[in-house]
Structures are given as C-alpha cells and as structure tokens.
Design a protein around this motif. Structure first.
Motif, PDB file in Angstrom:
ATOM      1  N   GLU A   1       0.823  -1.211   0.000  1.00 44.12           N
ATOM      2  CA  GLU A   1       0.000   0.000   0.000  1.00 44.12           C
ATOM      3  C   GLU A   1       0.855   1.258   0.000  1.00 44.12           C
ATOM      4  N   LEU A   2       1.902   1.221   0.800  1.00 45.49           N
ATOM      5  CA  LEU A   2       2.792   2.384   0.850  1.00 45.49           C
ATOM      6  C   LEU A   2       3.471   2.618  -0.492  1.00 45.49           C
TER       7      LEU A   2
ATOM      8  N   LEU B   1       1.164   4.291  -2.829  1.00 47.74           N
ATOM      9  CA  LEU B   1       1.085   5.719  -2.493  1.00 47.74           C
ATOM     10  C   LEU B   1       2.319   6.462  -2.985  1.00 47.74           C
TER      11      LEU B   1
ATOM     12  N   GLU C   1       2.546   9.682  -5.299  1.00 45.79           N
ATOM     13  CA  GLU C   1       3.191  10.837  -4.685  1.00 45.79           C
ATOM     14  C   GLU C   1       4.294  11.357  -5.608  1.00 45.79           C
TER      15      GLU C   1
ATOM     16  N   LYS D   1       2.850  13.233  -8.487  1.00 48.38           N
ATOM     17  CA  LYS D   1       2.417  14.584  -8.125  1.00 48.38           C
ATOM     18  C   LYS D   1       3.605  15.533  -8.158  1.00 48.38           C
TER      19      LYS D   1
ATOM     20  N   VAL E   1       7.576   9.116   6.709  1.00 46.28           N
ATOM     21  CA  VAL E   1       6.155   8.970   7.020  1.00 46.28           C
ATOM     22  C   VAL E   1       5.925   9.201   8.504  1.00 46.28           C
TER      23      VAL E   1
ATOM     24  N   SER F   1       5.194  13.696   3.429  1.00 46.07           N
ATOM     25  CA  SER F   1       4.051  13.785   2.531  1.00 46.07           C
ATOM     26  C   SER F   1       3.151  12.556   2.625  1.00 46.07           C
ATOM     27  N   ILE F   2       3.568  11.564   3.403  1.00 46.35           N
ATOM     28  CA  ILE F   2       2.758  10.360   3.579  1.00 46.35           C
ATOM     29  C   ILE F   2       2.445  10.160   5.057  1.00 46.35           C
TER      30      ILE F   2
ATOM     31  N   VAL G   1       0.198   7.861   8.020  1.00 46.81           N
ATOM     32  CA  VAL G   1      -0.521   6.632   8.322  1.00 46.81           C
ATOM     33  C   VAL G   1      -1.428   6.884   9.518  1.00 46.81           C
TER      34      VAL G   1
ATOM     35  N   THR H   1      -0.073  14.601   1.476  1.00 50.04           N
ATOM     36  CA  THR H   1      -0.908  14.406   0.288  1.00 50.04           C
ATOM     37  C   THR H   1      -1.191  12.937  -0.021  1.00 50.04           C
ATOM     38  N   SER H   2      -0.682  12.055   0.835  1.00 50.17           N
ATOM     39  CA  SER H   2      -1.017  10.637   0.694  1.00 50.17           C
ATOM     40  C   SER H   2      -1.282  10.057   2.072  1.00 50.17           C
ATOM     41  N   ILE H   3      -2.372   9.338   2.180  1.00 50.14           N
ATOM     42  CA  ILE H   3      -2.755   8.810   3.480  1.00 50.14           C
ATOM     43  C   ILE H   3      -3.098   7.331   3.387  1.00 50.14           C
ATOM     44  N   LEU H   4      -2.537   6.610   4.334  1.00 43.54           N
ATOM     45  CA  LEU H   4      -2.884   5.201   4.466  1.00 43.54           C
ATOM     46  C   LEU H   4      -3.732   5.077   5.721  1.00 43.54           C
TER      47      LEU H   4
ATOM     48  N   VAL I   1      -5.361  14.697  -2.959  1.00 45.25           N
ATOM     49  CA  VAL I   1      -4.864  13.859  -1.869  1.00 45.25           C
ATOM     50  C   VAL I   1      -5.315  12.419  -2.109  1.00 45.25           C
ATOM     51  N   ASP I   2      -4.373  11.501  -2.040  1.00 44.14           N
ATOM     52  CA  ASP I   2      -4.684  10.080  -2.214  1.00 44.14           C
ATOM     53  C   ASP I   2      -4.930   9.428  -0.871  1.00 44.14           C
ATOM     54  N   VAL I   3      -5.950   8.599  -0.842  1.00 47.73           N
ATOM     55  CA  VAL I   3      -6.188   7.818   0.361  1.00 47.73           C
ATOM     56  C   VAL I   3      -6.245   6.354  -0.009  1.00 47.73           C
ATOM     57  N   ARG I   4      -5.529   5.545   0.729  1.00 45.42           N
ATOM     58  CA  ARG I   4      -5.711   4.114   0.605  1.00 45.42           C
ATOM     59  C   ARG I   4      -6.152   3.589   1.949  1.00 45.42           C
ATOM     60  N   LYS I   5      -6.943   2.541   1.892  1.00 47.97           N
ATOM     61  CA  LYS I   5      -7.623   2.079   3.088  1.00 47.97           C
ATOM     62  C   LYS I   5      -7.247   0.629   3.333  1.00 47.97           C
TER      63      LYS I   5
END
Lengths: 254, 254
Positions: A207-208, A211, A215, A218, B96, B157-158, B160, B181-184, B197-201
């Motif tokens: 997952e990272l 991202l 990233e 961007k 991160v 920028s990442i 968690v 701008t990126s979130i896990l 902004v990217d989100v992964r779940k």
DNA sequence: GAGTGTGAATAGTTTCACAGCG
DNA sequence: CGCTGTGAAACTATTCACACTC
C-alpha cells in the motif's frame, strides 16, 4: 511446494460481481451508522456519500441483490442492513483463529470490529512456548501444537495469519490441512493454496509503495519534462552500512 | 462538513494502468528475493509464479514500463529491480508519520518492511499525553500538538492513520492541512479529503466480510440449506406487499 | 416530483495467440 | 528454438441517462 497454485479462480459469486461484493461491507457500515441514529430511510445519493462511492454505482450494486428500494423514497435502512448482512453471510457466526500473536496479532485480537459483526475469535495461536497461556485480549494464547485440534473442535473455517513471512506458508499449509478454507494473510508473502481455498492479503508495504508511486507523480507534475533518464542511478557509494537487502544496482539503460 | 469530496479521480498515472501499479510491488518483492539468491535472470513464467500472477499479465505489465527483457532469455533481475524501484519512486526516501500509537500503531512502527524500502518513520504521534516520550520501536512518541511542526520539519508527505475511527477524520484534516498528500488509513471510516490527496484504506473487517461471503457460498453449494430466519427485520409500514419482482421473501418470521 | 432500477455506452483489465527478436 | 512484446479479443466494471414507479 513454493510454486503451487495461487491465483483465485474468480469464483462465479452467484452472479454478484466481485467488485460489488467488495463494496457491500462499506454500505453495511454506513447503514449501521444510520441505523444507530434511527434514520428510517436513505436515498442512494445520501448513502453513497456516506460510503464514499457514487450513487449510480451504489444503485447498480444493489440491483444485483434485488429490488430493495422504493422509488421516490429510497431504501429502508433496517431492511437493507438485514439483506446485506445475509448476503455477506453475517447472520451466522464465524469462528476465526489468529495465528502469530506478535504486535500485529495482538492488535487484531483487540480490534473491536472483529467481534462486532458475525466474527468471533475462537483462539489465538503462537509458536512461542513462552506466550502459551498468557492472556491477550482476554483469551489465553495457545501453542501451535494445538492448532489442528482447535480448528476441528471449533469448526473454524477462517484463519488469520499474522506471523513473520518465513512462517506463513507453513502455517497456511497446516490451517488448510486442518480444514480452513479462507485465509486472511498479513504476512508479506505469496501463499500457495489448493483450489477452493480463498486467500486475501493485507500488505502494508504494498500500500505504501502504491502511495509512493502517486506521490512521485504529483511531485513530477510541477517540474517540466525530464522523462526518466536515470543518470543518477548510483546511490550510497558503498555497499556497507545501510541496505540489508539488495542494493540498487547502478545499471543504466543501454 | 462531513460530506466532503471523497472519490479518487483515477489519476491518469502517466499511462501506467492502476492495476499494473498495484502489482509492481509484488514483482519487486519477488525480484528482491531472487536478487538475494544471486539469480541473474528470470523468465516471465518463473517470475509470475513467484509473484502469484500469470505470465501474460506480467509481460503486459512490464510492457508499460518499457522493453526491459531479452527475447529468448528473460529479464535481468538486478536491472528490473532498479527499474521498478524507480518507477515506484523508491529510489528516494519517503518520511512517514504514524498517528495513533495503540496496539496497531505500535505493530506498524515495529514492522520491518516499513523501513526496508524507501520508507522511514519520521515520527510516531499519539493524542494521549501519557504516551508522550515513551519509546516505541526505538522512537519517542510525540504528542499530537506537535503534528504540524513534525510534518513541516521533516517534509512528510505520507501519513498513516491508526487511530480509533472517531478520531480519524480530524487527524486526516490536520495532516492534509499540514501538507500531507497521501494517506494510508487503518481506521474503519471513510475519509473525506480534497482533490489531489490520495487515500488508501486497509480494513480488516471488510476483508473478513468478503471472505465470509465466499465461505458462505462454498457451504451453500453442498446442501440446499434454508437461509437463516431473520430475527427482527420488521419491515416498516408502506403497503405491505413487496413490489414487482420481489421473489425475495420480505421478512419471513421463524 | 423524487428517486429507483436498468439497458446501453464507455472505460478498464485480463487473456489469447503469435509475430519477431536474440 | 525460446521467450518477449503486443495487437486484438474477451471479459469486467463504471458511468450515463432515462423509463418507470411511488
């Protein structure tokens, strides 16, 4: 052994597309929240917003389950909760075992969402004899020796693997041999399982990396051009110090 | 405010399909293992087996990156490792932050795969003042108050999120406002984020529910068993008859 | 009028199968 | 030859747009 059968045959799912199945839990969660606030009905628009999808998709998804809405009104919350729960098999109780009670296993054992909906932690299993008997999340940790007995006695069909990568395949084989047919794998390995066994994988580092890919894109958007041309491939001059695994080679495109 | 913008606009990804991007980390892991065993080249067939996909897919995936193979021979392991790493943005270092150092957060902090490939834990952050200063995985936990400063100072920028569901959106908003701008997201909530902004779940209970769905189907195949009787899904007023193609028994009492 | 349910259109992904290069 | 690289075909998923129902 390592190179066994691995890919899921994309089971036909009784006509319900896999992508839809993957979203049903999302809808269910949103509906449960509405239910708790005693909201009687929702429109596809509202529910879709709550679940983070668009309403056309949601309506299409529901259309695979049946016609559960009322035109001009929306969906009855309680009724939908029940229908989706049933479709997902959550009206029955699924005993699961968690194997590997390290940091992650303990976190999973403590996770409330586990118990809340149809799932029950039947046992926590670890290979470390020192762990045996210790209570984690209110359950005594069992030793790996007991794995087969536990699975049989409890009729466990879902197993969660939270061991280190090195142990995962072995644990998986034992789970499957003992009768488990669905596995949730947290170890960063590709598991080989026979046909008929489902594996789902949860992998932090994948997952990272996904991202990171976006990233990077961007960041690249702002500065013009410079397509590839990996001139500076060499990094960290020496092989010493950092880099437990393979260093990035200074290979250049020919 | 809860109903912000949520869906990803499926960024164009410089021509590389999203499905391919999601598999690159898998290939990379398999290649790294080969590299450690000093294997010089692999065929698409071999690598595909190690990554758990089929070879046609793998070749197609690689074709989006460029022509990195040699016909009649296969792929140079070291070279491919480098190319994929670069494509994924792993030749640079990504700091991160992990917010929410409960059981799960601690597990993530300790996870080796985190540090191994391009990612570096810049800070662990928790809202509990009692946690502040305590070392977890060798890093002192910082209080939430410092979140913005930490992100700015480290160019993070990442992010968690491993907090309880209730805190997730708030934490997310702060992360985003501070420049992430990126979130896990490990919390079982749908996060609203602005465009860009990217989100992964990662959601344990969703994965389990998907497994339960398939598990139920397996069981149903054998016996024509009757579906469970719904306890109290009382259907509200309107009409009474379930409309048109309602072959589904609205609510059958036991 | 409001909002579902769904065919048809579009977009994305996987698989096939084979031309072509080393 | 063996194996990559890739068009074309097949399949899956998403989105559109509107008829139809309440």
């Amino acid at each position: 052994m390592a190179t066994g059968r691995t890919h899921r045959p994309a089971t036909r799912s009784r006509g319900i597309p896999e992508a839809t199945v993957a979203r049903l839990p999302l809808y269910l969660r949103a509906l449960t929240a509405l239910s708790e606030r005693s909201v009687p009905t929702v429109s596809s628009e509202e529910l879709a917003a709550a679940a983070g999808v668009n309403s056309a998709k949601l309506r299409k998804d529901f259309s695979y389950l049946g016609s559960y809405g009322t035109r001009g009104v929306g969906y009855d919350v309680e009724y939908l909760v029940y229908q989706i729960s049933r479709e997902l098999g959550l009206t029955q109780d699924w005993p699961v075992v968690i194997v590997g009670i390290g940091n992650l296993g303990a976190a999973l054992a403590n996770y409330g969402g586990f118990a809340s909906r149809g799932f029950r932690v039947a046992a926590l299993i670890d290979a470390d004899p020192a762990m045996a008997g210790k209570p984690v999340a209110g359950l005594p940790v069992k030793h790996t020796d007991e794995l087969e007995a536990i699975i049989e006695e409890n009729g466990v069909s879902i197993g969660v693997i939270a061991t280190p990568a090195g142990a995962a395949q072995q644990v998986c084989d034992r789970l499957v041999a003992a009768g488990v047919t669905s596995i949730l794998n947290f170890a960063p390995t590709v598991l080989s399982v026979p046909d008929g066994v489902d594996v789902r994988k949860v992998d932090l580092s994948i997952e990272l990396q996904i991202l990171a890919f976006h990233e990077q894109r961007k960041a690249g958007e702002e500065s013009p051009a410079a397509p590839a041309a990996p001139a500076r491939a060499v990094r960290g001059g020496s092989g010493g110090g950092k880099g437990p695994d393979g260093d990035v080679p200074a290979v250049m495109p020919a």
